[in-house]
Design a protein around this motif. Sequence first.
Motif, PDB file in Angstrom:
ATOM      1  N   TYR A 132      28.381 -29.774  -7.682  1.00  0.00           N
ATOM      2  CA  TYR A 132      27.577 -28.548  -7.659  1.00  0.00           C
ATOM      3  C   TYR A 132      26.932 -28.334  -6.289  1.00  0.00           C
ATOM      4  CZ  TYR A 132      27.915 -28.926 -12.767  1.00  0.00           C
ATOM      5  OH  TYR A 132      28.364 -29.032 -14.050  1.00  0.00           O
ATOM      6  N   TYR A 154      25.455 -22.240  -8.589  1.00  0.00           N
ATOM      7  CA  TYR A 154      25.643 -23.669  -8.340  1.00  0.00           C
ATOM      8  C   TYR A 154      24.382 -24.320  -7.786  1.00  0.00           C
ATOM      9  CZ  TYR A 154      30.540 -23.470  -9.537  1.00  0.00           C
ATOM     10  OH  TYR A 154      31.709 -23.330 -10.225  1.00  0.00           O
ATOM     11  N   TRP A 158      22.708 -27.597  -9.238  1.00  0.00           N
ATOM     12  CA  TRP A 158      22.411 -28.659  -8.274  1.00  0.00           C
ATOM     13  C   TRP A 158      20.975 -29.134  -8.432  1.00  0.00           C
ATOM     14  CZ3 TRP A 158      23.446 -32.309  -4.975  1.00  0.00           C
ATOM     15  CH2 TRP A 158      22.643 -32.555  -3.880  1.00  0.00           C
TER      16      TRP A 158
END
Length: 186
Positions: A132, A154, A158
Motif C-alpha cells: 500500500y 492507498y 498505508w
Amino acid sequence: MTLDDIIRRVALDVPDAPRMTIKDMLLWSMADLCDQGNAWIHTDGPIVVAADTDYAKLEAPTDAEPVRVVEVLVDERPLRPGIHYRQTGPASIELSFKPKASSLYGRLAVKPVPGKSMPAELISLHHNTLRYGALHKLFMLPQSWKNPEQAIYYRRLWEGGITQAKQLAAYGHQVGGARVRPRRFL
C-alpha cells in the motif's frame, strides 16, 4: 512473501512503472514503516554500548540504523525515559547515572539503512502494508500512471497498516483490541 513477490503484485496495479522504481518505493515504504510504526524491534544483544562512560551510544544490528529507544533495562528493571535516560539523537543516548555495566539491554526500534531491506520475516508479516505504501507513492509520481484518487485510497490503507504495526510492536500477537470497555457504575 518475498520482496520479489510484492514487486510482482505492485506491477499488476501499475503495469507501466519500471521494476526499479517499484523496488525503490518499496524500500522507502520499509524505512517509513519502521520509522513511524516501530515495525522492526531489535532485542538481540545490547542496545546501549559504553554506558558507563560519558559517550554512550545506541547499537543497532548490521544493515539497520537506530530510530528510537523503546525500553532500556538495568538489572532486569526498565528505566524511565526523561528521568533515567534521554535520547539526544538517532544513535546517541544520555544516561542520568553511571551504570555498573558497559552494555545495556532492552528494545530498540530500528530501520533499514538506505538501499537495504527489512528481514524476510518482517516483510512477510507486513507485506500488504508495504504494498500500500509503495502504491501510494507510485500513484503520486508525475508519470503517465499518476492517479491522485488512487493515491489517497492507498494512503489511507498505508496509514491503517502503520497503526497496526504500532499495535503489534506495543502489544504483540495478543488476542483482542487494545481498548478496554469500562465497567458500568451502579
